[in-house]
Design a protein around this motif. Structure first.
Motif, PDB file in Angstrom:
ATOM      1  N   ILE A 120       0.957  38.949  28.885  1.00  0.00           N
ATOM      2  CA  ILE A 120      -0.408  38.582  29.266  1.00  0.00           C
ATOM      3  C   ILE A 120      -0.504  38.540  30.785  1.00  0.00           C
ATOM      4  N   PRO A 121      -1.465  39.237  31.381  1.00  0.00           N
ATOM      5  CA  PRO A 121      -1.575  39.215  32.840  1.00  0.00           C
ATOM      6  C   PRO A 121      -1.959  37.830  33.344  1.00  0.00           C
ATOM      7  N   THR A 122      -1.282  37.410  34.404  1.00  0.00           N
ATOM      8  CA  THR A 122      -1.615  36.140  35.043  1.00  0.00           C
ATOM      9  C   THR A 122      -2.597  36.387  36.182  1.00  0.00           C
ATOM     10  N   LEU A 123      -3.177  35.328  36.684  1.00  0.00           N
ATOM     11  CA  LEU A 123      -4.154  35.480  37.762  1.00  0.00           C
ATOM     12  C   LEU A 123      -3.487  36.011  39.026  1.00  0.00           C
ATOM     13  N   THR A 124      -2.334  35.424  39.411  1.00  0.00           N
ATOM     14  CA  THR A 124      -1.650  35.907  40.613  1.00  0.00           C
ATOM     15  C   THR A 124      -1.107  37.310  40.397  1.00  0.00           C
ATOM     16  N   ILE A 134      -4.317  35.309  19.823  1.00  0.00           N
ATOM     17  CA  ILE A 134      -3.310  35.205  18.760  1.00  0.00           C
ATOM     18  C   ILE A 134      -2.185  34.290  19.213  1.00  0.00           C
ATOM     19  N   GLY A 135      -1.708  34.478  20.442  1.00  0.00           N
ATOM     20  CA  GLY A 135      -0.650  33.618  20.966  1.00  0.00           C
ATOM     21  C   GLY A 135      -1.082  32.172  21.083  1.00  0.00           C
ATOM     22  N   LYS A 136      -2.310  31.950  21.547  1.00  0.00           N
ATOM     23  CA  LYS A 136      -2.829  30.585  21.690  1.00  0.00           C
ATOM     24  C   LYS A 136      -2.941  29.891  20.336  1.00  0.00           C
ATOM     25  N   SER A 137      -3.107  30.665  19.268  1.00  0.00           N
ATOM     26  CA  SER A 137      -3.233  30.082  17.931  1.00  0.00           C
ATOM     27  C   SER A 137      -1.877  29.731  17.326  1.00  0.00           C
ATOM     28  N   LEU A 192      -7.546  39.687  22.514  1.00  0.00           N
ATOM     29  CA  LEU A 192      -7.153  39.376  21.141  1.00  0.00           C
ATOM     30  C   LEU A 192      -5.702  38.908  21.084  1.00  0.00           C
ATOM     31  N   GLY A 193      -4.809  39.611  21.775  1.00  0.00           N
ATOM     32  CA  GLY A 193      -3.408  39.196  21.799  1.00  0.00           C
ATOM     33  C   GLY A 193      -3.229  37.811  22.394  1.00  0.00           C
ATOM     34  N   TYR A 194      -3.991  37.534  23.445  1.00  0.00           N
ATOM     35  CA  TYR A 194      -3.933  36.212  24.079  1.00  0.00           C
ATOM     36  C   TYR A 194      -4.365  35.122  23.101  1.00  0.00           C
ATOM     37  N   ALA A 249       5.554  40.268  22.082  1.00  0.00           N
ATOM     38  CA  ALA A 249       4.765  40.712  23.226  1.00  0.00           C
ATOM     39  C   ALA A 249       3.591  39.769  23.406  1.00  0.00           C
ATOM     40  N   GLY A 250       3.040  39.772  24.621  1.00  0.00           N
ATOM     41  CA  GLY A 250       1.842  38.981  24.862  1.00  0.00           C
ATOM     42  C   GLY A 250       0.631  39.599  24.187  1.00  0.00           C
ATOM     43  N   TRP A 251       0.561  40.943  24.213  1.00  0.00           N
ATOM     44  CA  TRP A 251      -0.536  41.656  23.559  1.00  0.00           C
ATOM     45  C   TRP A 251      -0.088  43.063  23.221  1.00  0.00           C
ATOM     46  N   LEU A 252      -0.777  43.663  22.261  1.00  0.00           N
ATOM     47  CA  LEU A 252      -0.468  45.001  21.782  1.00  0.00           C
ATOM     48  C   LEU A 252      -1.651  45.924  22.032  1.00  0.00           C
TER      49      LEU A 252
END
Length: 288
Positions: free
Chosen positions: A136-140, A212-215, A208-210, A174-177
């Motif tokens: 997942i891309p971070t802000l920095t 899913i991870g948060k859930s 969506l991947g983000y 992975a963070g997202w697909l």
């Protein structure tokens, strides 16, 4: 006919040149019956070649009155699935699925209830591995990637963002697909209300991947399943419009992920970086 547990949903936008090979590849991608829906975001008057190809393959043709983007079209296709569907293959139409690829991904999901989505190894038309399973891309990281990717491609932020399993292909989280091709549990898609339709194009799969991870669930990269992404056909003008849409979606995602007044300065730097990147790439395209 056996009961369908697996559905395939895709979106066409003038995709008649690539839709046929995609639909033809599905027959060997799974040994199980598939319920296939083609949502058409670009209807034309008279006979639609997309409609012909869809119906010839036995799939459901879903014309959409207004093009509200990829995520909206996928969500509409999902709403037209029979109640018995358990697994949903979400795919671009310019993909050719290798034999057994869908079954491998469904087996990955079936073996572990904590896995919500599974993605294959995605090859380009020249056989190169596309980095389809990313963090997942971070802000920095997003700021660094936006500011330096065009002038310093090997910068650490871009390298980190594009980290994938190219060197050692192995199953991993992975963070997202990539939304170019993935298989997800229908229950997860419905619980999360599908793609966020505020993204017209790009980053709806990251989002969506983000979520899913948060859930508390997992996105898993399964490289033993292979598909080939033949690539979209676009003009230079289309490419510039797509770049603008990509940057708009990136800005939206990172702003959504990192809200609040205290993070406004970093979001402002990100916005400047994305604008500068667009300007540099536009100048480059004009010279070529």
């Amino acid at each position: 006919m056996a009961t369908c547990r697996i559905a395939v949903v895709t979106v066409s936008y003038g995709s008649e040149d690539v839709l046929g090979p995609f639909l033809n590849s599905l027959g060997l991608a799974s040994l199980h019956p598939l319920f296939v829906v083609v949502a058409d975001n670009k209807q034309s008057k008279g006979t639609s070649k997309v409609r012909e190809l869809t119906e010839e393959s036995g799939a459901l043709y879903l014309p959409l009155d207004v093009n509200r983007g990829y995520g909206h079209a996928i969500n509409q296709a999902v709403r037209h699935l029979p109640s018995n569907i358990e697994f949903i293959v979400i795919s671009n139409p310019d993909v050719v699925a290798e034999p057994g690829s869908i079954d491998i991904l469904v087996q990955t999901l079936s073996a572990d209830s904590t896995i919500a989505a599974a993605g294959p190894r995605i090859l380009s038309s020249d056989g190169q591995v596309y980095p389809s399973a990313r963090m997942i891309p971070t802000l920095t990281g997003g700021v660094g990637h936006a500011l330096f990717s065009s002038i310093w491609p090997g910068n650490p932020w871009t390298r980190s963002y594009r980290r994938d399993a190219v060197a050692v292909p192995a199953r991993r989280d992975a963070g997202w697909l990539s939304g170019a091709f993935l298989v997800a549990r229908r229950s997860t898609i419905e619980d999360l209300h599908g793609f966020d339709e505020n993204y017209f194009m790009y980053f709806e799969d990251v989002d969506l991947g983000y979520r899913i991870g948060k859930s508390g669930l997992r996105n898993v990269y399964e490289p033993s399943a292979i598909v080939t992404h033949t690539g979209a056909h676009s003009t230079a003008t289309d490419s510039l419009n797509m770049l603008t849409a990509h940057h708009r979606s990136a800005r939206r995602f990172l702003s959504k992920q990192y809200p609040g007044p205290s993070r406004w300065p970093i979001r402002a730097i990100l916005s400047v970086g994305l604008s500068a990147r667009s300007w540099l790439l536009e100048r480059k395209n004009r010279r070529t």
